[in-house]
Design an enzyme around this catalytic site. Sequence first.
Site, PDB file in Angstrom:
ATOM      1  N   TYR A 142       0.824  -1.212   0.000  1.00 49.51           N
ATOM      2  CA  TYR A 142       0.000   0.000   0.000  1.00 49.51           C
ATOM      3  C   TYR A 142       0.860   1.264   0.000  1.00 49.51           C
ATOM      4  O   TYR A 142       0.456   2.285  -0.538  1.00 49.51           O
ATOM      5  CB  TYR A 142      -0.902   0.027   1.231  1.00 49.51           C
ATOM      6  N   LYS A 192       3.750 -15.253   2.339  1.00 46.85           N
ATOM      7  CA  LYS A 192       4.004 -15.999   1.090  1.00 46.85           C
ATOM      8  C   LYS A 192       5.506 -16.230   1.019  1.00 46.85           C
ATOM      9  O   LYS A 192       6.186 -15.835   0.059  1.00 46.85           O
ATOM     10  CB  LYS A 192       3.457 -15.193  -0.106  1.00 46.85           C
ATOM     11  N   ASP A 224      -2.300 -18.355   0.277  1.00 43.29           N
ATOM     12  CA  ASP A 224      -3.276 -19.091  -0.544  1.00 43.29           C
ATOM     13  C   ASP A 224      -3.930 -20.202   0.266  1.00 43.29           C
ATOM     14  O   ASP A 224      -5.152 -20.409   0.221  1.00 43.29           O
ATOM     15  CB  ASP A 224      -2.615 -19.633  -1.834  1.00 43.29           C
ATOM     16  N   ASP A 248      -6.017  -7.183   4.053  1.00 48.48           N
ATOM     17  CA  ASP A 248      -7.171  -6.574   3.384  1.00 48.48           C
ATOM     18  C   ASP A 248      -8.043  -7.674   2.781  1.00 48.48           C
ATOM     19  O   ASP A 248      -9.265  -7.700   2.972  1.00 48.48           O
ATOM     20  CB  ASP A 248      -6.677  -5.621   2.281  1.00 48.48           C
ATOM     21  N   ASP A 252     -11.855  -9.456   4.463  1.00 46.32           N
ATOM     22  CA  ASP A 252     -13.143  -9.511   3.743  1.00 46.32           C
ATOM     23  C   ASP A 252     -13.672 -10.941   3.736  1.00 46.32           C
ATOM     24  O   ASP A 252     -14.860 -11.193   3.950  1.00 46.32           O
ATOM     25  CB  ASP A 252     -12.997  -9.030   2.287  1.00 46.32           C
TER      26      ASP A 252
END
Length: 361
Positions: A142, A192, A224, A248, A252
């Site tokens: 970001y 990751k 993942d 983020d 959700d």
Amino acid sequence: MKYDIAVLPGDGIGPEVTAQAVEILKAVGRKFGHEFVLHQGKIGGCAIDACGEPLPAATLELCKKCDAVLLGAVGGPKWDSLPGNMRPEAGLLGIRAGLELFANLRPAVIYNALKSASPLRGDIIKDGIDILVVRELTGGMYFGHKGRLRQEGMPEAAFDTETYSAEEVERIARVAFEAAMKRSRRVTSVDKANVLESSRLWREVVVRIARDYPRVELNHMYVDNAAMQLVRNPAQFDVILTSNMFGDILSDEASMITGSIGMLPSASLGSGKLGLYEPIHGSAPDIAGQDKANPIAAILSLGMMMKYSLELDQAADLIERAVKNVLDRGYRTGDIMSEGARLTGTREMGRLIGEEIEKIG
Ligand code: IPM
Ligand code: MG
């Protein structure tokens, strides 16, 4: 006690849901004899319209002087074609960075009354869901170096960089471990590390910090796999510690498995007491101004404010219980509506929760 609260309603459904949270704030003030002085400020699209920028300096200054910030939501199609740094979302990123709020807490809890609203099968959620996503909020992709590459004879390209310093990882890891100590004492650090160098540093630092918390069980998961595990077996998670970008996305997903993104609050904290509290949902322009939005995420965000910035634990607890009671009595906004339940609008839901606060406690 007297508290100064900055109120930034923002765009879309932001003003409607924030108005209900403010009503609850007043009810809490009456109940406990606290004085909450409200200071209105502009952020996002409405600030672009009024002042020509998504985060006017006056708004940031106002927030710095307050004890806590209550925010609605920002953004909408009207401002979608503006350049990245002038979009309403830039206001949100600016205030997070400007107030140095590096820790974003997003609890995803399933309410008994709402189990049928979860898109997951009953046997998957039978043990409940109680996850705290601890998302790093002022670093990573970001805020990393970004840009466009335009070179003669080359196709246009663009880049965003993921950079984390060891200090940034360390401070967010501590937040996650401290939170875990007060919960089920399990931290899943999501990265990751099989591909990204920044994730490998992340993992090293998290392992180091974990040594200070021997009673907390730490495990690591690739992002993942984490996305898959969240829908396969959400009960395995207690605290999820992750980067800005992965947090983020996963927050959700975590919110949806609880039934509705309209239910979930968040707290953004720095190293002091000042915090910013906002629903995790967006500005939902499609239902704005229709009294349809669910104000519960905003109201629960106020609950988090009571707990984390104002240290009014009793008030926080009261707000949570009031929400639960109203849901148990069968009241629902459209997003969590089910057969046989009683449909309410934004204002009525706020009023019911306010009345419950007067009644109980
Ligand atoms: C969130 C939102 C924001 C983010 C957007 C609106 C900039 O999606 O708070 O999760 O990506 O952080
Ligand atoms: Mg988001």
